[in-house]
Design a protein around this motif. Structure first.
Motif, PDB file in Angstrom:
ATOM      1  N   PHE A 144       0.830  -1.205   0.000  1.00  0.00           N
ATOM      2  CA  PHE A 144       0.000   0.000   0.000  1.00  0.00           C
ATOM      3  C   PHE A 144       0.866   1.256   0.000  1.00  0.00           C
ATOM      4  N   CYS A 145       1.826   1.320   0.941  1.00  0.00           N
ATOM      5  CA  CYS A 145       2.681   2.503   1.059  1.00  0.00           C
ATOM      6  C   CYS A 145       3.655   2.606  -0.111  1.00  0.00           C
ATOM      7  N   LEU A 146       4.196   1.503  -0.561  1.00  0.00           N
ATOM      8  CA  LEU A 146       5.114   1.532  -1.692  1.00  0.00           C
ATOM      9  C   LEU A 146       4.410   2.092  -2.923  1.00  0.00           C
ATOM     10  N   ASP A 147       3.220   1.601  -3.195  1.00  0.00           N
ATOM     11  CA  ASP A 147       2.417   2.078  -4.314  1.00  0.00           C
ATOM     12  C   ASP A 147       2.156   3.580  -4.169  1.00  0.00           C
ATOM     13  N   MET A 148       1.741   4.000  -2.995  1.00  0.00           N
ATOM     14  CA  MET A 148       1.421   5.402  -2.748  1.00  0.00           C
ATOM     15  C   MET A 148       2.641   6.303  -2.939  1.00  0.00           C
ATOM     16  N   HIS A 149       3.764   5.915  -2.376  1.00  0.00           N
ATOM     17  CA  HIS A 149       4.923   6.802  -2.385  1.00  0.00           C
ATOM     18  C   HIS A 149       5.634   6.824  -3.739  1.00  0.00           C
ATOM     19  N   ILE A 150       5.517   5.770  -4.507  1.00  0.00           N
ATOM     20  CA  ILE A 150       6.032   5.828  -5.879  1.00  0.00           C
ATOM     21  C   ILE A 150       5.190   6.802  -6.693  1.00  0.00           C
ATOM     22  N   LYS A 151       3.893   6.762  -6.500  1.00  0.00           N
ATOM     23  CA  LYS A 151       3.013   7.700  -7.210  1.00  0.00           C
ATOM     24  C   LYS A 151       3.272   9.138  -6.747  1.00  0.00           C
ATOM     25  N   GLN A 152       3.446   9.342  -5.452  1.00  0.00           N
ATOM     26  CA  GLN A 152       3.752  10.695  -4.954  1.00  0.00           C
ATOM     27  C   GLN A 152       5.076  11.189  -5.526  1.00  0.00           C
ATOM     28  N   ALA A 153       6.094  10.346  -5.509  1.00  0.00           N
ATOM     29  CA  ALA A 153       7.406  10.742  -6.038  1.00  0.00           C
ATOM     30  C   ALA A 153       7.295  11.096  -7.523  1.00  0.00           C
ATOM     31  N   THR A 154       6.505  10.340  -8.249  1.00  0.00           N
ATOM     32  CA  THR A 154       6.287  10.633  -9.671  1.00  0.00           C
ATOM     33  C   THR A 154       5.648  12.005  -9.824  1.00  0.00           C
ATOM     34  N   LEU A 155       4.654  12.289  -9.012  1.00  0.00           N
ATOM     35  CA  LEU A 155       4.002  13.601  -9.057  1.00  0.00           C
ATOM     36  C   LEU A 155       4.958  14.721  -8.654  1.00  0.00           C
ATOM     37  N   HIS A 156       5.927  14.407  -7.809  1.00  0.00           N
ATOM     38  CA  HIS A 156       6.926  15.395  -7.392  1.00  0.00           C
ATOM     39  C   HIS A 156       8.037  15.547  -8.429  1.00  0.00           C
ATOM     40  N   GLY A 157       7.973  14.783  -9.510  1.00  0.00           N
ATOM     41  CA  GLY A 157       8.941  14.918 -10.593  1.00  0.00           C
ATOM     42  C   GLY A 157      10.118  13.957 -10.551  1.00  0.00           C
ATOM     43  N   GLU A 158      10.060  12.954  -9.691  1.00  0.00           N
ATOM     44  CA  GLU A 158      11.163  11.990  -9.616  1.00  0.00           C
ATOM     45  C   GLU A 158      11.260  11.203 -10.912  1.00  0.00           C
ATOM     46  N   ARG A 159      12.484  10.921 -11.327  1.00  0.00           N
ATOM     47  CA  ARG A 159      12.737  10.167 -12.556  1.00  0.00           C
ATOM     48  C   ARG A 159      12.443   8.683 -12.342  1.00  0.00           C
ATOM     49  N   PRO A 160      11.810   8.034 -13.318  1.00  0.00           N
ATOM     50  CA  PRO A 160      11.463   6.618 -13.182  1.00  0.00           C
ATOM     51  C   PRO A 160      12.654   5.704 -12.880  1.00  0.00           C
ATOM     52  N   LEU A 161      13.788   5.931 -13.519  1.00  0.00           N
ATOM     53  CA  LEU A 161      14.917   5.042 -13.290  1.00  0.00           C
ATOM     54  C   LEU A 161      15.393   5.114 -11.846  1.00  0.00           C
ATOM     55  N   ARG A 162      15.401   6.292 -11.257  1.00  0.00           N
ATOM     56  CA  ARG A 162      15.800   6.409  -9.849  1.00  0.00           C
ATOM     57  C   ARG A 162      14.820   5.643  -8.955  1.00  0.00           C
ATOM     58  N   LEU A 163      13.548   5.666  -9.292  1.00  0.00           N
ATOM     59  CA  LEU A 163      12.564   4.912  -8.509  1.00  0.00           C
ATOM     60  C   LEU A 163      12.856   3.421  -8.591  1.00  0.00           C
ATOM     61  N   HIS A 164      13.246   2.951  -9.759  1.00  0.00           N
ATOM     62  CA  HIS A 164      13.601   1.536  -9.913  1.00  0.00           C
ATOM     63  C   HIS A 164      14.884   1.190  -9.162  1.00  0.00           C
ATOM     64  N   HIS A 165      15.747   2.163  -9.004  1.00  0.00           N
ATOM     65  CA  HIS A 165      17.045   1.918  -8.375  1.00  0.00           C
ATOM     66  C   HIS A 165      17.043   2.064  -6.850  1.00  0.00           C
ATOM     67  N   VAL A 166      15.941   2.482  -6.263  1.00  0.00           N
ATOM     68  CA  VAL A 166      15.916   2.633  -4.800  1.00  0.00           C
ATOM     69  C   VAL A 166      16.288   1.317  -4.117  1.00  0.00           C
ATOM     70  N   ALA A 167      15.800   0.219  -4.627  1.00  0.00           N
ATOM     71  CA  ALA A 167      16.088  -1.086  -4.015  1.00  0.00           C
ATOM     72  C   ALA A 167      17.566  -1.467  -4.119  1.00  0.00           C
ATOM     73  N   ILE A 168      18.266  -0.875  -5.074  1.00  0.00           N
ATOM     74  CA  ILE A 168      19.690  -1.191  -5.281  1.00  0.00           C
ATOM     75  C   ILE A 168      20.544   0.066  -5.113  1.00  0.00           C
ATOM     76  N   TRP A 169      20.160   0.939  -4.228  1.00  0.00           N
ATOM     77  CA  TRP A 169      20.813   2.241  -4.100  1.00  0.00           C
ATOM     78  C   TRP A 169      22.315   2.143  -3.865  1.00  0.00           C
ATOM     79  N   ARG A 170      22.779   1.100  -3.202  1.00  0.00           N
ATOM     80  CA  ARG A 170      24.227   0.959  -2.949  1.00  0.00           C
ATOM     81  C   ARG A 170      25.017   0.773  -4.246  1.00  0.00           C
ATOM     82  N   GLU A 171      24.440   0.046  -5.185  1.00  0.00           N
ATOM     83  CA  GLU A 171      25.115  -0.235  -6.445  1.00  0.00           C
ATOM     84  C   GLU A 171      24.871   0.839  -7.499  1.00  0.00           C
ATOM     85  N   SER A 172      23.840   1.629  -7.322  1.00  0.00           N
ATOM     86  CA  SER A 172      23.446   2.624  -8.312  1.00  0.00           C
ATOM     87  C   SER A 172      24.327   3.874  -8.231  1.00  0.00           C
TER      88      SER A 172
END
Length: 159
Positions: free
Chosen positions: A50-78
């Motif tokens: 629920f929260c993951l879905d909500m906050h990805i949508k909020q981040a998108t509305l705030h202008g976050e780039r899609p690739l960065r959203l995909h990379h949150v789970a691998i932030w150490r390697e990104s």
């Protein structure tokens, strides 16, 4: 999935007070982009759809780039995150899943080099709030996307 209990309906005053507390943090020292990353990472760690879905949508509305959203789970390697963002994500992980002996000094020193004392405190409250939301939404099996229209998240056009 069916929601177990409508916690908003059962405790509207507590819900409102908790929302107000979380909204108060929006006036804090931590920029929206980092709050979005923190909310996403903690929700990933806690398995809160629920929260993951909500906050990805909020981040998108705030202008976050899609690739960065995909990379949150691998932030150490990104390579897509700044040192400040990396420190915030490390602090998020340390406070979301507390180690048996607490937060390692190395994690604290990392966040201390990138954020002021006020920012560390504000970030810690942001982390506390998302972890609380994760716990109630996981516990009561809140359905991802079920409140999109009410929260204006349908405007993210990610459904």
């Amino acid at each position: 999935m069916t929601q177990r209990i409508d916690y908003i309906k059962q405790a509207p005053d507590l819900f409102k007070r908790f929302v107000d507390f979380g909204m108060h943090l929006k006036n804090g020292s931590i920029e929206t982009a980092i709050v979005d990353l923190v909310d996403i990472r903690a929700s990933q760690m806690n398995g809160c759809g629920f929260c993951l879905d909500m906050h990805i949508k909020q981040a998108t509305l705030h202008g976050e780039r899609p690739l960065r959203l995909h990379h949150v789970a691998i932030w150490r390697e990104s390579t897509l995150f700044s040192p400040r963002e990396r420190a915030a994500l490390a602090w998020t992980e340390a406070l979301t899943q507390l180690a048996p002996h607490g937060v390692p000094d190395a994690v604290y020193e990392r966040v201390r080099t990138e954020l002021s004392e006020q920012e560390i405190v504000d970030l810690s409250y942001v982390i506390m709030v998302i972890n609380a939301w994760n716990r109630i939404n996981v516990g009561f099996q809140s359905v991802p996307g079920s409140l999109d229209k009410a929260y204006g998240l349908d405007k993210a056009e990610l459904s």
